[in-house]
Design an enzyme around this catalytic site. Sequence first.
Site, PDB file in Angstrom:
ATOM      1  CG  ASN A  82      -1.957  -1.090   1.134  1.00 23.94           C
ATOM      2  OD1 ASN A  82      -2.886  -1.039   0.344  1.00 23.94           O
ATOM      3  ND2 ASN A  82      -1.751  -2.126   1.939  1.00 23.94           N
ATOM      4  CE1 TYR A 150       1.554   5.167   8.073  1.00 26.35           C
ATOM      5  CE2 TYR A 150       2.583   6.078  10.049  1.00 26.35           C
ATOM      6  CZ  TYR A 150       1.705   6.197   8.981  1.00 26.35           C
ATOM      7  OH  TYR A 150       0.986   7.355   8.833  1.00 26.35           O
ATOM      8  CE  LYS A 154       2.403   7.395   5.352  1.00 21.90           C
ATOM      9  NZ  LYS A 154       1.436   7.812   4.327  1.00 21.90           N
TER      10      LYS A 154
END
Length: 252
Positions: A82, A150, A154
């Site tokens: 994702n 995560y 980023k």
Amino acid sequence: MTKQKVLITGMAGRIGTVAHTRLADKYDFTSLDNVQVDNFPSHIADLADFEAMRSAFDGQETVVHLAAEPSADAPWEVILRNNIIGTYNVMKASRESGVKRVVFASTNHVVGNIPMKEEPYKSIYEDRLENQPMSVPMVTAERHRPDGYYAISKSFGEQIGSYYYDEYGISFIALRIGGVNEENSPWTMGPLGRSLYLSHQDAAHLIDCSIGAPPSVGFAIVYGISNNQLRFHDIETAGDLIGYHPQDNAGI
Ligand SMILES: NC(=O)c1ccc[n+]([C@@H]2O[C@H](COP(=O)([O-])OP(=O)(O)OC[C@H]3O[C@@H](n4cnc5c(N)ncnc54)[C@H](O)[C@@H]3O)[C@@H](O)[C@H]2O)c1
């Protein structure tokens, strides 16, 4: 005057809903999400599927890229699909279709291990506020101290944005967002939550400033946090670069 055409990925989500409900009068929004957004042109596609998502970018001037797995502790396989492949596809599709600017939802988690590991910031996380100096040095956007896959995804997003700016001239503004909840309320969170709080009003203002910033703002990474008393992230740079001046404050 014709409105700027803006594609929002993840428009059905929490921050996407804040953006499209508060800024729809100003911009011509199109949605790209796994799910339908009513009352807007809506492409339903998975960002990891390049062929399926590519056509959503045609004719768009700006992309606000919010779609991602947003859980800080999500497993690597979910993050890879994702957030990493998804963001690569967003940049590639933006380049192919002549998008001028990508606004990217980064996160405070890129420096999330600072309050876990470093004084004096640890005193906020551990709720030792009596030990907190009156004023702490603000954490700037040059820093990276990710607290998981995560956060790393980023950081990757920020870096691919830097590369696409240098290589292809696409403006890229990364927003290291603090904390936005559905209730729009800071009071249910602990002190770290109150330091990171970003109200809906300030989130919409931040996205508005990023879309509307002059072309001279080629590449930037800024923090997106309300004007919180407990904050330790630099928001002055966002004020200087894109005119972000938050109105809300989560208090102490
Ligand atoms: N909410 C916060 O406090 C916060 C803080 C820091 C950063 N962020 C970032 O801001 C962005 C938006 O966060 P949010 O809270 O609105 O999240 P959310 O989960 O409410 O919304 C994400 C949206 O993206 C869509 N999406 C996810 N993966 C997709 C894929 N592969 N293809 C197509 N659509 C996909 C989902 O359907 C959803 O509508 C995220 O990138 C998140 O990492 C959020």
